[in-house]
Design a protein around this motif. Sequence first.
Motif, PDB file in Angstrom:
ATOM      1  N   MET A 167       0.700  -1.051   0.622  1.00 52.56           N
ATOM      2  CA  MET A 167      -0.047  -0.089  -0.031  1.00 52.56           C
ATOM      3  C   MET A 167       0.765   1.235  -0.148  1.00 52.56           C
ATOM      4  N   GLY A 168       0.389   1.769  -0.664  1.00 58.47           N
ATOM      5  CA  GLY A 168       1.090   3.989  -0.536  1.00 58.47           C
ATOM      6  C   GLY A 168       0.934   3.994   0.707  1.00 58.47           C
ATOM      7  N   VAL A 169       1.181   5.244   1.255  1.00 57.55           N
ATOM      8  CA  VAL A 169       1.058   5.979   2.564  1.00 57.55           C
ATOM      9  C   VAL A 169       0.755   7.444   2.622  1.00 57.55           C
ATOM     10  N   ASN A 170       0.525   8.073   3.089  1.00 62.94           N
ATOM     11  CA  ASN A 170       0.587   9.334   2.844  1.00 62.94           C
ATOM     12  C   ASN A 170       1.016  10.227   3.921  1.00 62.94           C
ATOM     13  N   GLY A 171       0.728   9.794   5.235  1.00 63.47           N
ATOM     14  CA  GLY A 171       1.445  10.120   6.240  1.00 63.47           C
ATOM     15  C   GLY A 171       1.974   9.112   7.582  1.00 63.47           C
ATOM     16  N   ILE A 172       2.508   9.344   8.088  1.00 65.85           N
ATOM     17  CA  ILE A 172       4.083   8.464   8.386  1.00 65.85           C
ATOM     18  C   ILE A 172       4.322   9.557  10.198  1.00 65.85           C
ATOM     19  N   ASP A 173       4.046   8.979  11.553  1.00 66.58           N
ATOM     20  CA  ASP A 173       3.915   9.681  12.529  1.00 66.58           C
ATOM     21  C   ASP A 173       3.779   9.208  13.840  1.00 66.58           C
ATOM     22  N   GLU A 174       4.705   9.428  15.102  1.00 65.78           N
ATOM     23  CA  GLU A 174       4.636   7.995  16.225  1.00 65.78           C
ATOM     24  C   GLU A 174       3.785   8.575  16.467  1.00 65.78           C
ATOM     25  N   ILE A 178      -0.385   5.763  11.140  1.00 62.52           N
ATOM     26  CA  ILE A 178       0.088   6.129   9.694  1.00 62.52           C
ATOM     27  C   ILE A 178      -1.943   6.244   9.131  1.00 62.52           C
ATOM     28  N   THR A 179      -1.725   7.619   8.426  1.00 63.63           N
ATOM     29  CA  THR A 179      -2.613   8.344   7.970  1.00 63.63           C
ATOM     30  C   THR A 179      -3.089   8.125   6.791  1.00 63.63           C
ATOM     31  N   THR A 180      -3.787   9.213   6.454  1.00 57.99           N
ATOM     32  CA  THR A 180      -4.380   9.123   4.236  1.00 57.99           C
ATOM     33  C   THR A 180      -5.650  10.370   4.673  1.00 57.99           C
ATOM     34  N   THR A 181      -5.899  10.832   3.506  1.00 59.22           N
ATOM     35  CA  THR A 181      -6.603  11.912   3.394  1.00 59.22           C
ATOM     36  C   THR A 181      -8.048  11.673   2.969  1.00 59.22           C
ATOM     37  N   ASN A 182      -8.464  10.444   2.845  1.00 54.65           N
ATOM     38  CA  ASN A 182      -9.622  10.018   2.478  1.00 54.65           C
ATOM     39  C   ASN A 182     -10.664   9.007   3.259  1.00 54.65           C
ATOM     40  N   LYS A 183     -11.917   9.897   3.612  1.00 50.90           N
ATOM     41  CA  LYS A 183     -12.427   8.276   4.362  1.00 50.90           C
ATOM     42  C   LYS A 183     -12.707   6.596   3.489  1.00 50.90           C
ATOM     43  N   TRP A 184     -13.690   6.855   2.264  1.00 50.43           N
ATOM     44  CA  TRP A 184     -13.307   5.656   1.844  1.00 50.43           C
ATOM     45  C   TRP A 184     -11.894   4.934   1.562  1.00 50.43           C
ATOM     46  N   LYS A 187     -10.763   2.765   5.009  1.00 55.36           N
ATOM     47  CA  LYS A 187     -11.680   1.522   5.372  1.00 55.36           C
ATOM     48  C   LYS A 187     -10.916   0.718   4.724  1.00 55.36           C
ATOM     49  N   VAL A 188     -10.518   1.265   3.113  1.00 59.22           N
ATOM     50  CA  VAL A 188     -10.106   0.159   1.950  1.00 59.22           C
ATOM     51  C   VAL A 188      -9.047  -0.875   3.042  1.00 59.22           C
ATOM     52  N   LYS A 189      -8.258   0.089   3.098  1.00 58.97           N
ATOM     53  CA  LYS A 189      -6.413   0.620   3.340  1.00 58.97           C
ATOM     54  C   LYS A 189      -6.894  -0.576   4.878  1.00 58.97           C
ATOM     55  N   GLU A 190      -7.303  -0.357   6.014  1.00 59.59           N
ATOM     56  CA  GLU A 190      -8.079  -0.879   7.138  1.00 59.59           C
ATOM     57  C   GLU A 190      -8.469  -2.409   7.307  1.00 59.59           C
ATOM     58  N   LYS A 191      -9.419  -2.399   5.841  1.00 60.01           N
ATOM     59  CA  LYS A 191     -10.187  -4.029   5.355  1.00 60.01           C
ATOM     60  C   LYS A 191      -8.561  -4.586   4.752  1.00 60.01           C
ATOM     61  N   VAL A 192      -8.017  -3.781   4.160  1.00 63.71           N
ATOM     62  CA  VAL A 192      -6.830  -5.002   3.417  1.00 63.71           C
ATOM     63  C   VAL A 192      -5.729  -4.995   4.174  1.00 63.71           C
ATOM     64  N   ILE A 193      -5.971  -4.589   5.287  1.00 67.56           N
ATOM     65  CA  ILE A 193      -4.739  -5.117   6.464  1.00 67.56           C
ATOM     66  C   ILE A 193      -5.122  -6.355   7.093  1.00 67.56           C
ATOM     67  N   PRO A 213      -6.031  13.606   8.467  1.00 68.05           N
ATOM     68  CA  PRO A 213      -6.927  13.657   8.739  1.00 68.05           C
ATOM     69  C   PRO A 213      -8.179  11.971   9.797  1.00 68.05           C
ATOM     70  N   LEU A 214      -7.435  11.111   8.999  1.00 63.55           N
ATOM     71  CA  LEU A 214      -7.766   9.601   9.033  1.00 63.55           C
ATOM     72  C   LEU A 214      -6.571   8.576   9.575  1.00 63.55           C
ATOM     73  N   GLN A 215      -6.367   8.362  10.182  1.00 62.82           N
ATOM     74  CA  GLN A 215      -6.232   7.016  10.679  1.00 62.82           C
ATOM     75  C   GLN A 215      -6.514   5.656  10.024  1.00 62.82           C
ATOM     76  N   TYR A 216      -5.751   5.219   9.714  1.00 60.99           N
ATOM     77  CA  TYR A 216      -6.372   3.164   9.280  1.00 60.99           C
ATOM     78  C   TYR A 216      -5.338   2.262   9.755  1.00 60.99           C
ATOM     79  N   ALA A 217      -4.114   2.693  10.609  1.00 59.78           N
ATOM     80  CA  ALA A 217      -3.362   1.526  10.848  1.00 59.78           C
ATOM     81  C   ALA A 217      -2.464   2.414  11.644  1.00 59.78           C
ATOM     82  N   LYS A 218      -1.847   1.008  12.515  1.00 58.46           N
ATOM     83  CA  LYS A 218      -0.869   1.268  13.947  1.00 58.46           C
ATOM     84  C   LYS A 218      -0.437   0.603  13.260  1.00 58.46           C
TER      85      LYS A 218
END
Length: 238
Positions: A167-174, A178-184, A187-193, A213-218
Amino acid sequence: MKKDQRFKVILELCQTKKKVYTEEIMECCHCSIATVRRDLQEMEDNHMIQRFHGGALQINANELPMFYKSVDHYEEKDRIARKACEQIKDHQVIYLDAGSSTFEMIKYIYSKDITVVTIGIPHVIELMNRNIKTIVLPGLVYKQTEAISGKITVDALSSYHFDCAFMGVNGIDEVHQITTTNKWEAKVKEKVIKQSDRSFILADHTKFHKVYPLQYAKLSDVTCISCISPIKMKYIKT
């Protein structure tokens, strides 16, 4: 200056100044007013900028078109793509996210008898050219990101199990992880994991210490494939 280079300069000017005039573009790109007008028309047609009489405006600051991303930090992304493909084994089912970094992987996939599941529109064409068995997930097509997403996509993922996902990623921060910009997209990335034995994110140096704005993974959910390792998490270094 080639067209893709001019596009990149125009996008950077719009990002920096929000509003840029034709004369500035001519000076920075070393081209004629006719060339600038053609470029701006094509960029507006592809929803990269918004034209006004005498120049261009920035649009959608949170998510740049894949075209822009594909020419940005190319050598670094190429190294990451090569290393990512080393993780793919024969006879596996893999998930390939939309985006420029995962797109660069395709030319380095040499594993035999694999199946690729993807939401990337350009990816489908390239995978077909490589004669790689490909499944395209259903959903709404987003022109800006050249990707498929939405509730239908998330629901369809329940039917799949992946040996590994890239997967690609927009932002990584301690702190914000792991964050991205779009709600869906999130959700897709979270489900894939959840559906994958191993999940990898491909990150060039610009993705670290960024928050969206949106976290999809730790950090602990994924392994980062990168040229650098500035944050404490699992890495595969190029």
